[in-house]
Structure formats: C-alpha cells, structure tokens
Design an enzyme around this catalytic site. Structure first.
Site, PDB file in Angstrom:
ATOM      1  N   LEU A  30      15.801  33.445  54.289  1.00  0.00           N
ATOM      2  CA  LEU A  30      16.207  32.106  54.946  1.00  0.00           C
ATOM      3  C   LEU A  30      15.548  31.079  54.633  1.00  0.00           C
ATOM      4  CD1 LEU A  30      17.284  33.732  58.178  1.00  0.00           C
ATOM      5  CD2 LEU A  30      18.576  33.558  56.374  1.00  0.00           C
ATOM      6  N   GLY A  31      14.297  31.280  54.545  1.00  0.00           N
ATOM      7  CA  GLY A  31      13.397  30.178  54.161  1.00  0.00           C
ATOM      8  C   GLY A  31      11.931  30.266  54.146  1.00  0.00           C
ATOM      9  N   LYS A  32      10.989  29.467  53.809  1.00  0.00           N
ATOM     10  CA  LYS A  32       9.718  29.774  53.905  1.00  0.00           C
ATOM     11  C   LYS A  32       8.885  28.498  54.090  1.00  0.00           C
ATOM     12  CE  LYS A  32       9.276  29.565  48.716  1.00  0.00           C
ATOM     13  NZ  LYS A  32       9.297  30.285  47.700  1.00  0.00           N
ATOM     14  N   GLY A  33       7.584  28.605  54.704  1.00  0.00           N
ATOM     15  CA  GLY A  33       6.699  27.369  55.142  1.00  0.00           C
ATOM     16  C   GLY A  33       5.436  27.877  54.782  1.00  0.00           C
ATOM     17  N   GLY A  34       4.392  27.232  55.130  1.00  0.00           N
ATOM     18  CA  GLY A  34       3.138  27.366  54.832  1.00  0.00           C
ATOM     19  C   GLY A  34       2.378  28.749  55.280  1.00  0.00           C
ATOM     20  N   PHE A  35       2.896  29.181  56.299  1.00  0.00           N
ATOM     21  CA  PHE A  35       2.293  30.738  56.804  1.00  0.00           C
ATOM     22  C   PHE A  35       3.225  31.667  56.830  1.00  0.00           C
ATOM     23  CE2 PHE A  35      -0.783  27.573  58.119  1.00  0.00           C
ATOM     24  CZ  PHE A  35      -1.991  28.114  58.322  1.00  0.00           C
ATOM     25  N   ALA A  36       4.507  31.285  56.854  1.00  0.00           N
ATOM     26  CA  ALA A  36       5.518  32.187  57.059  1.00  0.00           C
ATOM     27  C   ALA A  36       6.716  32.385  55.978  1.00  0.00           C
ATOM     28  CB  ALA A  36       5.955  32.081  58.630  1.00  0.00           C
ATOM     29  N   LYS A  53      10.898  36.094  61.480  1.00  0.00           N
ATOM     30  CA  LYS A  53       9.590  35.061  60.792  1.00  0.00           C
ATOM     31  C   LYS A  53       8.526  35.967  60.882  1.00  0.00           C
ATOM     32  CE  LYS A  53       7.074  31.118  62.021  1.00  0.00           C
ATOM     33  NZ  LYS A  53       7.008  29.733  62.903  1.00  0.00           N
ATOM     34  N   ASP A 147       6.700  18.545  66.838  1.00  0.00           N
ATOM     35  CA  ASP A 147       7.333  18.355  65.286  1.00  0.00           C
ATOM     36  C   ASP A 147       8.914  18.410  65.077  1.00  0.00           C
ATOM     37  OD1 ASP A 147       6.936  18.403  62.646  1.00  0.00           O
ATOM     38  OD2 ASP A 147       6.537  20.730  62.411  1.00  0.00           O
TER      39      ASP A 147
END
Length: 627
Positions: A30-36, A53, A147
């Site tokens: 579904l998506g990705k970020g800096g940590f997850a 997550k 945020d």
C-alpha cells in the site's frame, strides 16, 4: 562514501501473531515510508481486510527510536473516531513490529490531488469538515498530531476522510503544556514549531491552513525549491493567493495562517466561517471524484445587495428548482434591510470575520417570548391576539432544577425509556443563522419552517406548505393561504422560501426521534389545558453560548445543541408530562420521563449536559426578569 542501506522489514506471505496464533495473508504493497512498509493483510480466519504497518526492528534499534514507536502505538490505540484511522491491534516477532489498522482503499488526499491537480471548493469543504471533526476529537483527548498533511489523510471506498500516521503525535500532560521538538513536514510546519518556542494545538490549526490552500491551489503556500527559503517564508508569513480563489477561501486561509498562535481561530470558529456556512457542501461524494472533477447541482444567484452587487457564496445560492416563482428581488432586499436598520437589537450571526466572534456567556437576540393560547384560525388571515401558553421558560427551568435536585447522583443505565408517538416530541432538526443579513431560519420536526427576521417579526410555513403563519411586531398572529398572500408580506414569504429551500437542499438532519410506528396516532389523548391548538408552534428565542446554541419554542420546548460533539438535549411538555430527549453524537435518540430520571437517575453523559442546560436556563430566566 555511499550511504548505508537501511534495513527493510522482511515479510513472508503469511504473517503470524505469536501471541494469539492469528494468521494474516500478505497482499499488495500500500505504501512505504522512512521506517515502515504498509501492506494489505487479510485475516485468514475471518476474511477481514486490514492495513498492516510493518517496521523492521533493525530500524528502531536505538532506545529513542523504540520509545517513539511505542509512543505512536500507545497514542493511536487510545483514539476511536470515524474520522481517525481505526486501530485494530499490534504485535511483534523476532524481526518486525506489526500494527494492524483500518484499511483505506482509496489511498490518500495526496494521491487524489496528484491526479486532479486542484479540487473544487465544495469538495474542499466536504473533506475539511471531516478532518476538522477528527482533529477536534483528537484535541479533546489532549493529542496534537503535528504532521497533518494530505498524505496522512486517508480515504475509504465511500470517500470518507481518516486522519492517520501518528508517528509524530504528542499528548499534552496538563493545561498549558507546550512541546518544543522541531518536527513535521517542512511545507506544513507552524512558525512556533520552527522557532522551538513551544507549541500546542494551534500548530495543527496552522497545518489545516496549509492543507486547505494546497487543495485549492495545487501546491503548499510556502513551497520553494530550497528548504532554507521555505523556512524563511514561514517565519515571515510570506505567501500569495492566485486570483482564482474566492474571497471566503482567502479569508479563512489568512485566519488559519496567522503567525501568532493565540490569534488563530478555534476549530469551532473555523466551522462557523462563511467559507463553510455559506457555500455548498455535498452530503456524499462518488469515488469517481478521485480522478475526475464532479458536477454539482446547478445554482444561480437569487439576490443582490442594496448597492446592486451580486451576493456570492451566501445561503441563497440554491438550486434552480424552487417552490415558488420569484421576482422583484431588489425590493425584497430593500424591505428586509430597512427593517433591520430600524431594529434596535440586532441578532448575532455569521460574521465575515469569525475570529472576532465573542465567547458569549448568553446573548439573546429578538424580542421577549410570546406565549400563545391555543386559538382557532380564521380564514383570510384575521389577526388573533395571543394569550399565555401553558409552559413558560421559568417553569421549564424549575422543572429541570427539581429533577436534578432529587435524582440519584450515581450513573444508572436502566431508566425506562418513553416511547414517543409521531410528532409528540417537537424539536429543531435544522437551523441557519443568517442574522447578519436577514434572520434566523429553522425547520421543526413536523416539517414546518420558520424565520425570525431581524425586525423581530416571525413567519412560518405550516407543515403542509399550503398556508403561512405571520406573527407581527404587535404579537398578533395572521394566517394566510399561499394563494392569498397580501402584498405587504410577499417579500418575507419569498425569503422564508429561500431559507426553506436551503435547509432542504444543503443541511443534514440533526437526528431522528425514535417513536412507536406500530401504535395508532394519536394513542394518548391530550389533556393539556390548551386543547387542539391551531396556531403553529414557532421559535420564540434563540441564542448562543460558548458551548451550544439554545432554542425555545412557543409550546414550551427548550433545546440545546452542543457544538463540540453535536449532541442535543430537548426538554418538552406533553400530556401533563415533562419529557427529556437526548440525541447522542451518532444521532441516536432516547426519550425519558423526567419523573423517571428524578427517581432512577441517568447516564453520566446525559447528566453533565443537563447540568449545563440548567445553567443556561438560569441565565435566561434572569434575563427575562431584568426585561
């Protein structure tokens, strides 16, 4: 030297909760970020879909990183609101931490904006109202998000907005607590956060201004190619509006993006701004708007102001379909404005500068209450002089005071409910405060619609919409068939129709009173000293406090609508009995006899609202005595 590759979570096709043995089948990314990384997970025993997550433990090996992860989980797990991403559970194994969340299939508002470039004002109102409701709830739980941005506002299949990603969220520990960590996404950071001088809920309000601007313009207000320049612009509040934006949208953005935190409007004041109050807000949006601009109902301007300028973004921007044919609008405006200028006590209403709206203890617009005795209408509009009605505001206040004095103080959940029949509980499900120009409009639960004009006269449609009742300044009641409205009232009837059409088209009903549909109507024979009234009940008074709007009807009903959670208290009188109706934040109603509450007690949420209702009534009675 090349940068060290950051470890990513290693996830198999099946994710197992080692504590419970529950198994989840991993689906699409579904998506990705800096940590997850976030995957679609299907719980294999139930088939339910979730968003998972997943964070590699190698990424949060440092103590401060682990504490941050635990804080995020703790804060999010405590929240439960329809406009906040639902928290299901969390667990960990040797490699990863897993947070199981509500699945939002339509990704985020950021994805939508990338496809659409900009959104219409109506869509922005629709999304922003939901975001504000979620944020109001979070702030009531002492949580600052810190945020807020389009990428953290997720969309369901039904295009509902859910605030998510609490990685930077903080909880205030006491009144006046301020956080000093510099955090957030650069384009949305408030100046007090940037300056590390201490920040609180107002930082989220600033971010709302950035979000609103971004949806309308297509880019954040302070965005540049240089991070240093972006921060400089934020510090100096340097941004500009394109000419395409409306006055109301520019005004609300300017208020939200006020440099001094204490000068920004509260979330309640934001929702009362003309941008929200006067513009069209769709009740639902089709999923097709994710990629294609919607086509809303065609509207046309029905009025102009005294200088001949078109009145834009006001409540009178209605659908072309109307219940009446209108002409000579300029004359209608002139009459109402002239009456308003002659009035010595103007009603408070929707101001074009909502941040200046005072926090009122009690402000009462309009005239003294006019109590009606049930009288027979005479055809052709013959005037009738009203006499005293059976329940005064003093009696309502004393009734509630007696109930609270004698009721048990502990919470009790089994007080017997009263089964109302038909329109036995008459109340106000819809209202429009437009008293800065014309008056206060309201719709009753029996489908009648009325307006208290700024010249203190009152007019209303009967439920059948075949006849009109007019209460003049001398407190005489006149009733006319729609086919024989006298010329002197034609302009006011026209305005009444505008209010009626607006409420029908654009306002959501405030709830429904549960009633016994299986019982014949009327089941109970009225024993009131005023039998079979033919004068239509009308709104005697309305006023605002800092927490609620209060409305008092001529039949003795007193209603208090709370701004924060949209709950309602309705005190009514029927069949020599006093009734309490409570409509909760989910619009579910419960009606009780006050006699039973005095004997058995009530729930804590009802009790706290009754205590405040008594305070409001006491102030109203004191004002009555002064007059």
């Amino acid at each position: 030297m090349g940068s060290e590759k950051k470890p990513q979570p290693i996830v198999g096709d099946i994710v197992i909760n080692p504590e419970s043995g529950e198994q989840y089948k991993r689906g699409r990314l579904l998506g990705k970020g800096g940590f997850a990384r976030c995957y679609e997970l299907r719980e294999m025993s139930t088939g339910k879909l979730y968003a998972g997550k997943i964070v590699s433990k190698a990424r949060i090996a440092k103590p401060n990183q682990w504490e941050k992860m635990q804080r995020e989980i703790h804060i999010h797990s405590q929240l439960d609101h329809r406009n906040v991403v639902g928290f299901h559970k969390h667990f960990e194994d040797d490699e990863n931490v897993y947070v199981i969340l509500e699945l939002c299939n339509k990704k985020s508002l950021l994805h939508m904006l990338k496809l659409r470039k900009t959104l219409t004002e109506s869509e922005v109102r629709y999304f922003m109202k939901q975001v504000i409701e979620g944020l109001r709830y979070m702030h009531s739980c002492s949580v600052i998000h810190r945020d807020l941005k389009l990428g953290n506002m997720f969309l369901t299949d039904s295009m509902e907005v859910k605030i998510g990603d609490f990685g930077l969220a903080a909880k205030l520990e006491f009144n006046g607590d301020r956080k000093r960590t510099m955090c957030g996404t650069p384009n949305y950071i408030a100046p007090e956060v940037l300056g590390k001088i201490g920040h609180s809920f107002e930082a989220d309000v600033w971010a709302l201004g950035c979000v609103l601007y971004t949806m309308l313009v297509g880019r954040p207000p302070f965005e540049t190619t240089s991070l240093k320049e972006t921060y400089t612009r934020i510090k100096h509040n340097k941004y500009s509006f394109p000419d395409t934006l409306s006055y109301d949208s520019k005004d609300i953005i300017s208020l939200l993006l006020t440099s001094e935190p204490e000068d920004r409007p509260s979330l309640e004041e934001v929702l009362l701004h003309d941008f929200f109050v006067s513009g069209y807000i769709p009740e639902v949006l089709s999923p097709t708007v994710f990629s294609t601009a919607p086509h809303f109902p065609t509207t046309k301007v029905l009025m102009s102001d005294s200088s001949g300028e078109i009145v834009r973004n006001e409540f009178c921007r209605l659908r072309r379909e109307s219940t009446m044919k209108h002409d000579n609008m300029e004359a209608a405006m002139s009459e109402i404005k002239a009456a308003r200028e002659k009035s010595t006590h103007l009603m408070p209403g929707n101001s074009s500068t909502p941040r200046l709206r005072p926090k009122l203890h009690v402000t009462i617009p309009g005239s003294r209450p006019v109590d009606l005795e049930a009288v027979r209408e005479k055809s052709g509009g013959s005037p009738v002089k009203p006499a005293n009605y059976s329940v005064s505001i003093v009696a309502v206040s004393e009734m509630l005071r007696t109930c609270l004095r004698h009721m048990p103080k502990e919470e009790y959940l089994h007080t017997p409910r009263y089964k109302a029949i038909g329109d036995e509980v008459l109340w106000v499900p819809k209202w429009v405060d437009y008293s800065n120009k014309y008056g206060f409009g309201h719709q009753l639960s029996d489908k009648s619609v009325g307006v208290i004009f700024n010249d203190k006269s009152r007019i209303c449609f009967h439920p059948d919409r075949i006849s009109v009742q007019y209460l003049s300044n001398d407190h005489r009641v006149h009733t006319f068939r729609m086919s024989s409205i006298p010329p002197r009232l034609s302009k006011k009837v026209t305005l009444l129709d505008y209010f009626s059409t607006y409420m029908d088209e654009h306002l959501i009903k405030g709830g429904d009173i549960a009633w016994d549909a299986m019982s014949p109507i009327p089941k109970r024979k009225a024993t009131s000293p005023n039998p079979a009234p033919t004068v239509q009940p009308y709104l005697v008074k309305w006023y605002r406090t800092d927490k609620a709007i209060a409305m008092y009807l001529s039949n003795g009903t007193f209603q208090l609508n709370f701004f924060e959670d949209h709950t309602k208290i309705i005190l009514s009188y029927n069949n020599s009995d006093h009734l309490l109706t409570y409509i909760n934040e989910d619009r579910i109603s419960s009606t009780y006899r006050l006699l039973h509450i005095a004997h058995h007690g009530c729930t804590a949420d009802i009790y706290s609202r009754l205590v405040y209702t008594r305070e409001v009534l006491d102030k109203l009675v004191a004002t009555e005595e002064e007059e």
